[in-house]
Design a protein around this motif. Structure first.
Motif, PDB file in Angstrom:
ATOM      1  N   LEU A 199       0.823  -1.207   0.000  1.00  0.00           N
ATOM      2  CA  LEU A 199       0.000   0.000   0.000  1.00  0.00           C
ATOM      3  C   LEU A 199       0.859   1.260   0.000  1.00  0.00           C
ATOM      4  O   LEU A 199       0.531   2.243  -0.671  1.00  0.00           O
ATOM      5  N   ARG A 200       1.952   1.227   0.745  1.00  0.00           N
ATOM      6  CA  ARG A 200       2.851   2.386   0.768  1.00  0.00           C
ATOM      7  C   ARG A 200       3.615   2.536  -0.551  1.00  0.00           C
ATOM      8  O   ARG A 200       4.130   3.604  -0.847  1.00  0.00           O
ATOM      9  N   GLY A 201       3.673   1.454  -1.327  1.00  0.00           N
ATOM     10  CA  GLY A 201       4.456   1.463  -2.552  1.00  0.00           C
ATOM     11  C   GLY A 201       3.735   1.938  -3.793  1.00  0.00           C
ATOM     12  O   GLY A 201       4.368   2.138  -4.829  1.00  0.00           O
ATOM     13  N   VAL A 202       2.419   2.115  -3.727  1.00  0.00           N
ATOM     14  CA  VAL A 202       1.708   2.565  -4.923  1.00  0.00           C
ATOM     15  C   VAL A 202       1.787   4.083  -5.054  1.00  0.00           C
ATOM     16  O   VAL A 202       1.856   4.817  -4.063  1.00  0.00           O
ATOM     17  N   GLN A 203       1.785   4.531  -6.282  1.00  0.00           N
ATOM     18  CA  GLN A 203       1.886   5.961  -6.585  1.00  0.00           C
ATOM     19  C   GLN A 203       0.657   6.735  -6.095  1.00  0.00           C
ATOM     20  O   GLN A 203       0.773   7.815  -5.536  1.00  0.00           O
ATOM     21  N   ILE A 214     -12.915   3.279   6.101  1.00  0.00           N
ATOM     22  CA  ILE A 214     -12.448   2.876   4.778  1.00  0.00           C
ATOM     23  C   ILE A 214     -13.058   1.518   4.464  1.00  0.00           C
ATOM     24  O   ILE A 214     -12.860   0.556   5.206  1.00  0.00           O
ATOM     25  N   LYS A 215     -13.796   1.452   3.357  1.00  0.00           N
ATOM     26  CA  LYS A 215     -14.481   0.213   2.966  1.00  0.00           C
ATOM     27  C   LYS A 215     -13.948  -0.359   1.657  1.00  0.00           C
ATOM     28  O   LYS A 215     -14.270  -1.500   1.311  1.00  0.00           O
ATOM     29  N   ALA A 216     -13.170   0.433   0.910  1.00  0.00           N
ATOM     30  CA  ALA A 216     -12.611  -0.051  -0.351  1.00  0.00           C
ATOM     31  C   ALA A 216     -11.337   0.735  -0.630  1.00  0.00           C
ATOM     32  O   ALA A 216     -11.179   1.873  -0.173  1.00  0.00           O
ATOM     33  N   LEU A 217     -10.416   0.099  -1.359  1.00  0.00           N
ATOM     34  CA  LEU A 217      -9.145   0.735  -1.666  1.00  0.00           C
ATOM     35  C   LEU A 217      -8.696   0.389  -3.065  1.00  0.00           C
ATOM     36  O   LEU A 217      -9.001  -0.686  -3.583  1.00  0.00           O
ATOM     37  N   MET A 218      -7.983   1.334  -3.663  1.00  0.00           N
ATOM     38  CA  MET A 218      -7.486   1.182  -5.022  1.00  0.00           C
ATOM     39  C   MET A 218      -6.093   1.783  -5.080  1.00  0.00           C
ATOM     40  O   MET A 218      -5.857   2.867  -4.561  1.00  0.00           O
ATOM     41  N   GLY A 219      -5.167   1.057  -5.708  1.00  0.00           N
ATOM     42  CA  GLY A 219      -3.812   1.552  -5.900  1.00  0.00           C
ATOM     43  C   GLY A 219      -3.494   1.631  -7.381  1.00  0.00           C
ATOM     44  O   GLY A 219      -3.811   0.705  -8.138  1.00  0.00           O
ATOM     45  N   ILE A 220      -2.880   2.733  -7.790  1.00  0.00           N
ATOM     46  CA  ILE A 220      -2.576   2.974  -9.200  1.00  0.00           C
ATOM     47  C   ILE A 220      -1.121   3.416  -9.329  1.00  0.00           C
ATOM     48  O   ILE A 220      -0.651   4.257  -8.558  1.00  0.00           O
ATOM     49  N   ASP A 221      -0.430   2.847 -10.308  1.00  0.00           N
ATOM     50  CA  ASP A 221       0.906   3.301 -10.714  1.00  0.00           C
ATOM     51  C   ASP A 221       0.816   3.667 -12.183  1.00  0.00           C
ATOM     52  O   ASP A 221       0.432   2.825 -13.012  1.00  0.00           O
ATOM     53  N   ASP A 222       1.167   4.905 -12.499  1.00  0.00           N
ATOM     54  CA  ASP A 222       1.028   5.426 -13.869  1.00  0.00           C
ATOM     55  C   ASP A 222      -0.408   5.193 -14.330  1.00  0.00           C
ATOM     56  O   ASP A 222      -1.310   5.739 -13.744  1.00  0.00           O
ATOM     57  N   THR A 223      -0.615   4.341 -15.346  1.00  0.00           N
ATOM     58  CA  THR A 223      -1.978   4.064 -15.812  1.00  0.00           C
ATOM     59  C   THR A 223      -2.382   2.616 -15.508  1.00  0.00           C
ATOM     60  O   THR A 223      -3.337   2.105 -16.077  1.00  0.00           O
ATOM     61  N   LYS A 224      -1.660   1.969 -14.596  1.00  0.00           N
ATOM     62  CA  LYS A 224      -1.964   0.573 -14.250  1.00  0.00           C
ATOM     63  C   LYS A 224      -2.648   0.478 -12.889  1.00  0.00           C
ATOM     64  O   LYS A 224      -2.155   1.020 -11.899  1.00  0.00           O
ATOM     65  N   LEU A 225      -3.762  -0.228 -12.883  1.00  0.00           N
ATOM     66  CA  LEU A 225      -4.432  -0.540 -11.625  1.00  0.00           C
ATOM     67  C   LEU A 225      -3.635  -1.642 -10.957  1.00  0.00           C
ATOM     68  O   LEU A 225      -3.507  -2.743 -11.493  1.00  0.00           O
ATOM     69  N   GLU A 226      -3.056  -1.352  -9.807  1.00  0.00           N
ATOM     70  CA  GLU A 226      -2.243  -2.330  -9.087  1.00  0.00           C
ATOM     71  C   GLU A 226      -3.066  -3.137  -8.096  1.00  0.00           C
ATOM     72  O   GLU A 226      -2.744  -4.279  -7.810  1.00  0.00           O
ATOM     73  N   GLY A 241     -21.688  -0.977  -5.824  1.00  0.00           N
ATOM     74  CA  GLY A 241     -21.193   0.038  -6.747  1.00  0.00           C
ATOM     75  C   GLY A 241     -19.930   0.749  -6.310  1.00  0.00           C
ATOM     76  O   GLY A 241     -19.403   1.596  -7.029  1.00  0.00           O
ATOM     77  N   MET A 242     -19.417   0.417  -5.138  1.00  0.00           N
ATOM     78  CA  MET A 242     -18.233   1.103  -4.618  1.00  0.00           C
ATOM     79  C   MET A 242     -17.001   0.844  -5.492  1.00  0.00           C
ATOM     80  O   MET A 242     -16.249   1.762  -5.812  1.00  0.00           O
ATOM     81  N   GLY A 243     -16.789  -0.407  -5.890  1.00  0.00           N
ATOM     82  CA  GLY A 243     -15.657  -0.740  -6.745  1.00  0.00           C
ATOM     83  C   GLY A 243     -15.757  -0.051  -8.096  1.00  0.00           C
ATOM     84  O   GLY A 243     -14.758   0.476  -8.614  1.00  0.00           O
ATOM     85  N   SER A 244     -16.950  -0.026  -8.666  1.00  0.00           N
ATOM     86  CA  SER A 244     -17.160   0.654  -9.950  1.00  0.00           C
ATOM     87  C   SER A 244     -16.855   2.137  -9.847  1.00  0.00           C
ATOM     88  O   SER A 244     -16.200   2.711 -10.719  1.00  0.00           O
ATOM     89  N   GLN A 245     -17.318   2.756  -8.769  1.00  0.00           N
ATOM     90  CA  GLN A 245     -17.075   4.186  -8.596  1.00  0.00           C
ATOM     91  C   GLN A 245     -15.582   4.472  -8.440  1.00  0.00           C
ATOM     92  O   GLN A 245     -15.070   5.442  -9.015  1.00  0.00           O
ATOM     93  N   LEU A 246     -14.887   3.627  -7.682  1.00  0.00           N
ATOM     94  CA  LEU A 246     -13.441   3.815  -7.536  1.00  0.00           C
ATOM     95  C   LEU A 246     -12.733   3.668  -8.880  1.00  0.00           C
ATOM     96  O   LEU A 246     -11.911   4.509  -9.252  1.00  0.00           O
ATOM     97  N   LEU A 247     -13.043   2.591  -9.606  1.00  0.00           N
ATOM     98  CA  LEU A 247     -12.359   2.358 -10.872  1.00  0.00           C
ATOM     99  C   LEU A 247     -12.684   3.452 -11.882  1.00  0.00           C
ATOM    100  O   LEU A 247     -11.793   3.921 -12.612  1.00  0.00           O
ATOM    101  N   LYS A 248     -13.921   3.898 -11.941  1.00  0.00           N
ATOM    102  CA  LYS A 248     -14.281   4.998 -12.849  1.00  0.00           C
ATOM    103  C   LYS A 248     -13.511   6.263 -12.477  1.00  0.00           C
ATOM    104  O   LYS A 248     -13.084   7.019 -13.357  1.00  0.00           O
ATOM    105  N   TYR A 249     -13.309   6.507 -11.199  1.00  0.00           N
ATOM    106  CA  TYR A 249     -12.489   7.630 -10.740  1.00  0.00           C
ATOM    107  C   TYR A 249     -11.060   7.469 -11.267  1.00  0.00           C
ATOM    108  O   TYR A 249     -10.462   8.416 -11.782  1.00  0.00           O
ATOM    109  N   GLY A 250     -10.504   6.267 -11.129  1.00  0.00           N
ATOM    110  CA  GLY A 250      -9.144   6.005 -11.605  1.00  0.00           C
ATOM    111  C   GLY A 250      -9.010   6.163 -13.108  1.00  0.00           C
ATOM    112  O   GLY A 250      -8.005   6.688 -13.606  1.00  0.00           O
TER     113      GLY A 250
END
Length: 149
Positions: free
Chosen positions: A48-52, A63-75, A87-96
């Motif tokens: 978690l500390r390693g994602v951009q 906190i109920k959901a988490l998303m990590g992104i490096d450049d344009t890759k979903l980690e 819909g929480m995962g969808s909302q996070l991914l659409k944000y990303g």
């Protein structure tokens, strides 16, 4: 629900992140034993500390959901079991996708619900590896997203 980006993580935030991760993995990664999940859990804070970019969904102050992104890759993308299907995962991914142009990811082949989720959001399988990134026999599907025309 609030979407928020985290930079410096407090001990409480890390505990909530690890809890959401564990709840999600236990509910979705049926191919992993409890011992394997416990072993992987030790490395979650470092990952978690390693994602951009670390983005979370907060509901009722937790906190109920988490998303990590490096450049344009979903980690990573994990949704607590109690929040799945809302819909929480969808909302996070659409944000990303909107903010960071997320267009690639890897998913465990043995997690067909996740594959279907990503396909629903426009990702397609482009490659398969018989081993995961740690060399374990958990096949990985690499997926790419082509922007809507």
């Amino acid at each position: 629900m609030e979407i928020k980006e985290l930079t410096a993580l407090s001990d409480d935030e890390m505990a909530q992140l690890v809890s959401a991760w564990e709840s999600s993995v236990t509910a979705t990664h049926h191919f992993l034993s409890a011992e394997e999940i416990a072993t992987i859990k030790q490395y979650v804070p470092q990952a978690l500390r390693g994602v951009q970019h670390l983005v979370v969904a907060i509901n009722a102050g937790q906190i109920k959901a988490l998303m990590g992104i490096d450049d344009t890759k979903l980690e990573l993308l994990f949704v607590a079991a109690s929040e799945r299907g809302k819909g929480m995962g969808s909302q996070l991914l659409k944000y990303g996708i909107a903010k960071y142009h997320v267009d690639e990811l890897a998913v465990n082949e043995q997690n067909p619900a996740a594959r279907g989720f990503y396909e629903h959001l426009g990702f397609k399988v482009v490659d398969r590896s018989p081993l995961d990134d740690q060399g374990k026999p958990y096949p990985i599907l690499r997926m790419k997203r082509t922007p809507a025309e």
